[in-house]
Scaffold this active site. Sequence first.
Site, PDB file in Angstrom:
ATOM      1  N   ASP A  92       0.796  -1.221   0.000  1.00 25.36           N
ATOM      2  CA  ASP A  92       0.000   0.000   0.000  1.00 25.36           C
ATOM      3  C   ASP A  92       0.831   1.274   0.000  1.00 25.36           C
ATOM      4  O   ASP A  92       0.368   2.328   0.434  1.00 25.36           O
ATOM      5  CB  ASP A  92      -0.904  -0.022   1.239  1.00 25.36           C
ATOM      6  CG  ASP A  92      -0.114  -0.384   2.496  1.00 25.36           C
ATOM      7  OD1 ASP A  92       1.094  -0.122   2.514  1.00 25.36           O
ATOM      8  OD2 ASP A  92      -0.707  -0.938   3.443  1.00 25.36           O
ATOM      9  N   GLU A 114      -0.324  -9.030  -1.022  1.00 24.48           N
ATOM     10  CA  GLU A 114      -0.807  -8.479   0.274  1.00 24.48           C
ATOM     11  C   GLU A 114      -2.070  -7.644   0.030  1.00 24.48           C
ATOM     12  O   GLU A 114      -2.217  -6.508   0.493  1.00 24.48           O
ATOM     13  CB  GLU A 114       0.264  -7.652   0.989  1.00 24.48           C
ATOM     14  CG  GLU A 114       0.016  -7.467   2.470  1.00 24.48           C
ATOM     15  CD  GLU A 114       1.053  -6.570   3.142  1.00 24.48           C
ATOM     16  OE1 GLU A 114       1.067  -5.356   2.899  1.00 24.48           O
ATOM     17  OE2 GLU A 114       1.868  -7.098   3.921  1.00 24.48           O
ATOM     18  N   GLU A 128      -1.985   4.908   3.363  1.00 26.34           N
ATOM     19  CA  GLU A 128      -1.979   3.501   2.927  1.00 26.34           C
ATOM     20  C   GLU A 128      -3.374   2.922   2.711  1.00 26.34           C
ATOM     21  O   GLU A 128      -3.584   2.129   1.779  1.00 26.34           O
ATOM     22  CB  GLU A 128      -1.178   2.652   3.925  1.00 26.34           C
ATOM     23  CG  GLU A 128       0.337   2.919   3.923  1.00 26.34           C
ATOM     24  CD  GLU A 128       0.764   4.139   4.718  1.00 26.34           C
ATOM     25  OE1 GLU A 128      -0.103   4.782   5.362  1.00 26.34           O
ATOM     26  OE2 GLU A 128       1.963   4.481   4.696  1.00 26.34           O
ATOM     27  N   HIS A 205       7.471   5.075  12.728  1.00 19.73           N
ATOM     28  CA  HIS A 205       7.638   5.900  11.529  1.00 19.73           C
ATOM     29  C   HIS A 205       6.324   6.382  10.926  1.00 19.73           C
ATOM     30  O   HIS A 205       6.327   7.246  10.057  1.00 19.73           O
ATOM     31  CB  HIS A 205       8.405   5.116  10.447  1.00 19.73           C
ATOM     32  CG  HIS A 205       7.584   4.022   9.811  1.00 19.73           C
ATOM     33  ND1 HIS A 205       6.716   4.259   8.774  1.00 19.73           N
ATOM     34  CD2 HIS A 205       7.491   2.704  10.072  1.00 19.73           C
ATOM     35  CE1 HIS A 205       6.124   3.117   8.429  1.00 19.73           C
ATOM     36  NE2 HIS A 205       6.577   2.165   9.201  1.00 19.73           N
ATOM     37  N   ARG A 207       3.253   7.958   9.250  1.00 17.84           N
ATOM     38  CA  ARG A 207       3.009   9.348   8.872  1.00 17.84           C
ATOM     39  C   ARG A 207       1.952   9.995   9.775  1.00 17.84           C
ATOM     40  O   ARG A 207       2.104  11.134  10.198  1.00 17.84           O
ATOM     41  CB  ARG A 207       2.535   9.372   7.409  1.00 17.84           C
ATOM     42  CG  ARG A 207       2.819  10.642   6.668  1.00 17.84           C
ATOM     43  CD  ARG A 207       2.526  10.421   5.196  1.00 17.84           C
ATOM     44  NE  ARG A 207       3.696   9.942   4.481  1.00 17.84           N
ATOM     45  CZ  ARG A 207       4.490  10.691   3.753  1.00 17.84           C
ATOM     46  NH1 ARG A 207       4.244  11.973   3.619  1.00 17.84           N
ATOM     47  NH2 ARG A 207       5.523  10.179   3.131  1.00 17.84           N
ATOM     48  N   HIS A 238      14.242   5.039  11.934  1.00 16.90           N
ATOM     49  CA  HIS A 238      13.932   5.228  10.507  1.00 16.90           C
ATOM     50  C   HIS A 238      14.764   6.390   9.964  1.00 16.90           C
ATOM     51  O   HIS A 238      15.114   7.319  10.686  1.00 16.90           O
ATOM     52  CB  HIS A 238      12.427   5.527  10.402  1.00 16.90           C
ATOM     53  CG  HIS A 238      11.845   5.458   9.021  1.00 16.90           C
ATOM     54  ND1 HIS A 238      12.060   6.434   8.078  1.00 16.90           N
ATOM     55  CD2 HIS A 238      11.039   4.536   8.433  1.00 16.90           C
ATOM     56  CE1 HIS A 238      11.404   6.105   6.957  1.00 16.90           C
ATOM     57  NE2 HIS A 238      10.775   4.957   7.148  1.00 16.90           N
TER      58      HIS A 238
HETATM   59  C1  UD1 Z   1       6.907   4.681   3.364  1.00 13.07           C
HETATM   60  C2  UD1 Z   1       5.486   4.210   3.030  1.00 13.07           C
HETATM   61  C3  UD1 Z   1       4.873   3.491   4.218  1.00 13.07           C
HETATM   62  C4  UD1 Z   1       5.790   2.399   4.750  1.00 13.07           C
HETATM   63  C5  UD1 Z   1       7.159   2.980   5.015  1.00 13.07           C
HETATM   64  C6  UD1 Z   1       8.116   1.897   5.437  1.00 13.07           C
HETATM   65  C7  UD1 Z   1       4.227   5.680   1.528  1.00 13.07           C
HETATM   66  C8  UD1 Z   1       3.280   6.803   1.426  1.00 13.07           C
HETATM   67  N1  UD1 Z   1       4.653   5.355   2.761  1.00 13.07           N
HETATM   68  O1  UD1 Z   1       6.782   5.659   4.377  1.00 13.07           O
HETATM   69  O2  UD1 Z   1       3.635   2.907   3.819  1.00 13.07           O
HETATM   70  O3  UD1 Z   1       5.233   1.911   5.947  1.00 13.07           O
HETATM   71  O4  UD1 Z   1       7.672   3.586   3.818  1.00 13.07           O
HETATM   72  O5  UD1 Z   1       9.253   2.406   6.055  1.00 13.07           O
HETATM   73  O6  UD1 Z   1       4.585   5.111   0.523  1.00 13.07           O
HETATM   74  N2  UD1 Z   1      14.445   8.435   3.854  1.00 13.07           N
HETATM   75  C9  UD1 Z   1      15.803   8.423   3.619  1.00 13.07           C
HETATM   76  N3  UD1 Z   1      16.394   7.248   3.186  1.00 13.07           N
HETATM   77  C10 UD1 Z   1      15.683   6.108   3.037  1.00 13.07           C
HETATM   78  C11 UD1 Z   1      14.298   6.122   3.260  1.00 13.07           C
HETATM   79  C12 UD1 Z   1      13.688   7.290   3.671  1.00 13.07           C
HETATM   80  O7  UD1 Z   1      16.470   9.429   3.770  1.00 13.07           O
HETATM   81  O8  UD1 Z   1      16.271   5.073   2.680  1.00 13.07           O
HETATM   82  C13 UD1 Z   1      13.795   9.704   4.331  1.00 13.07           C
HETATM   83  C14 UD1 Z   1      13.607  10.764   3.260  1.00 13.07           C
HETATM   84  O9  UD1 Z   1      13.837  12.015   3.832  1.00 13.07           O
HETATM   85  C15 UD1 Z   1      12.130  10.634   2.909  1.00 13.07           C
HETATM   86  C16 UD1 Z   1      11.540  10.228   4.244  1.00 13.07           C
HETATM   87  O10 UD1 Z   1      12.500   9.361   4.835  1.00 13.07           O
HETATM   88  O11 UD1 Z   1      11.600  11.854   2.423  1.00 13.07           O
HETATM   89  C17 UD1 Z   1      10.209   9.516   4.170  1.00 13.07           C
HETATM   90  O12 UD1 Z   1      10.247   8.463   3.224  1.00 13.07           O
HETATM   91  P1  UD1 Z   1       8.900   8.081   2.409  1.00 13.07           P
HETATM   92  O13 UD1 Z   1       9.187   6.927   1.521  1.00 13.07           O
HETATM   93  O14 UD1 Z   1       8.336   9.303   1.774  1.00 13.07           O
HETATM   94  O15 UD1 Z   1       7.864   7.677   3.516  1.00 13.07           O
HETATM   95  P2  UD1 Z   1       7.952   6.657   4.740  1.00 13.07           P
HETATM   96  O16 UD1 Z   1       7.474   7.393   5.943  1.00 13.07           O
HETATM   97  O17 UD1 Z   1       9.250   5.984   4.766  1.00 13.07           O
HETATM   98  N1  UDP Z   2      13.228  -3.794   9.576  1.00 15.12           N
HETATM   99  C1  UDP Z   2      14.572  -3.916   9.258  1.00 15.12           C
HETATM  100  N2  UDP Z   2      15.475  -3.102   9.901  1.00 15.12           N
HETATM  101  C2  UDP Z   2      15.110  -2.194  10.843  1.00 15.12           C
HETATM  102  C3  UDP Z   2      13.720  -2.069  11.156  1.00 15.12           C
HETATM  103  C4  UDP Z   2      12.813  -2.889  10.498  1.00 15.12           C
HETATM  104  O1  UDP Z   2      14.952  -4.733   8.415  1.00 15.12           O
HETATM  105  O2  UDP Z   2      15.971  -1.513  11.412  1.00 15.12           O
HETATM  106  C5  UDP Z   2      12.254  -4.647   8.865  1.00 15.12           C
HETATM  107  C6  UDP Z   2      11.239  -5.391   9.711  1.00 15.12           C
HETATM  108  O3  UDP Z   2      11.725  -6.670  10.079  1.00 15.12           O
HETATM  109  C7  UDP Z   2      10.016  -5.476   8.798  1.00 15.12           C
HETATM  110  C8  UDP Z   2      10.144  -4.236   7.934  1.00 15.12           C
HETATM  111  O4  UDP Z   2      11.466  -3.749   8.080  1.00 15.12           O
HETATM  112  O5  UDP Z   2      10.075  -6.599   7.936  1.00 15.12           O
HETATM  113  C9  UDP Z   2       9.145  -3.199   8.370  1.00 15.12           C
HETATM  114  O6  UDP Z   2       9.409  -1.994   7.738  1.00 15.12           O
HETATM  115  P1  UDP Z   2       8.733  -0.638   8.198  1.00 15.12           P
HETATM  116  O7  UDP Z   2       8.383  -0.708   9.650  1.00 15.12           O
HETATM  117  O8  UDP Z   2       9.650   0.448   7.755  1.00 15.12           O
HETATM  118  O9  UDP Z   2       7.433  -0.581   7.279  1.00 15.12           O
HETATM  119  P2  UDP Z   2       5.942  -1.124   7.428  1.00 15.12           P
HETATM  120  O10 UDP Z   2       6.014  -2.594   7.604  1.00 15.12           O
HETATM  121  O11 UDP Z   2       5.318  -0.409   8.588  1.00 15.12           O
HETATM  122  O12 UDP Z   2       5.303  -0.722   6.147  1.00 15.12           O
END
Ligand code: UD1
Ligand code: UDP
Length: 398
Positions: A92, A114, A128, A205, A207, A238
Amino acid sequence: MPIYGTRPEAIKMVPIVSALRSSAHFECLVAVTGQHRMMLDQVNELFGVIPDFDLNIHKAKQSLNGIMARTLDGIDNILSIHRPDAVVVQGDTTTSTAGAIAAFNHGIPVIHVEAGLRSGDIASPFPEEGNRKVTSQITKLHLAPTALSKDNLIREGISPFDVVVTGNTVIDALLATLDKKVLFEDLRLEQLSAPDSKILLVTTHRRENQGDAMRGVGQAIAEIARREPAVTIVLPVHKNPIVREAVLPPLEGLTNVIVTEPLSYGEFTRLMAMSTIVLTDSGGVQEEAPSLGKPVLVMRENTERPEAVHAGTVKLIGTDPQNIVREVATLFNNSQAFSQMANAVNPYGDGRAAERTVAAIAELFGVGKRMADFESDRLRAVSNPEHPVDVVSVKDNN
Ligand code: UD1
Ligand code: UDP
């Protein structure tokens, strides 16, 4: 063509990539958007997946529409040139829904992994819940992880024939990874491996929790650290700077709090297996920790994953800091409350979800037969398509 872009999508898609690549029926080209950069690459590198296409769309503090626009544009180009017979999207995220829309606009069948999770609240999780409902509308083959998620789709008018219950591929990834005895890069974590260590593992993490709720989570963690000096709290934080700015300031100077960069999947699953209690707002962690018999306290108002709540290993506690502190203290100090939650259950899978996924795709293309649906005994009692969405909220708990 699997399309994915974030850490959890990668963890859940990699088992499918490997099953597709082992199948004689398919050629599998992997497209990543790079919505996450470091956290995506960490997973692909661990599992040895080299993407065929990488849109590299990541930006610091990226907007939802920015991610959507860059994905649509980049994927459009790849689909025009390579014309896959189907695309596979997972979950999602914005990458997932944008990938599905891009394929739909090309008349390419969408396979949704999923499928059918519903919280029943369009505002939570945001965005999501909206994303997955949009994807369901344009999907050809729905791969639901559980019987409950299949029921959700049927209630929305999707034909049962187009839904296969596979289990969640996260359990495939978890089982394959737990076997590998990885070492922690951070020596502070290696020192925690003594059997009598009391560990509280925390991730956050979401939103919709960013801002006051997440600042409250930071304060609650600090309060727990002060009240429970024998407990070590580990927070693999995160990459999102908005999360870090909210949650980290109250934790400075607390010697029993270990803050780390995102851990590799191997390190994280080992740490989860060593932990006493898990406190999280993550979707994937809610699915994995019950398999390991870990009590999970979920800092959300509702969940689209009610199965482990029904099984008793997951409890929704919301984000009120005093409530978080109270719930954690109860589990650490009341052995009856702890043992009631510390049961290993597997409502989300048996490690064969990728196999069922590939069999279902083979049937879609007339080169095989789907396997029997994944069934969890614990789910049959609560799964009934005649009844309203089986969501669970904090109110139901109290
Ligand atoms: C996204 C997904 C969420 C999922 C989450 C898993 C959407 C809308 N949200 O949220 O469903 O649960 O990923 O973690 O798709 N960033 C970095 N490096 C990285 C990753 C992220 O710097 O490797 C920072 C960036 O500043 C970025 C921010 O994290 O702008 C947020 O990342 P983003 O993918 O927009 O949303 P998540 O909150 O990670
Ligand atoms: N995870 C990981 N390293 C970390 C934290 C989480 O590999 O430091 C894994 C965790 O085991 C799970 C996935 O990341 O499989 C969950 O990711 P996240 O919580 O970012 O996203 P969500 O599942 O909420 O979409």
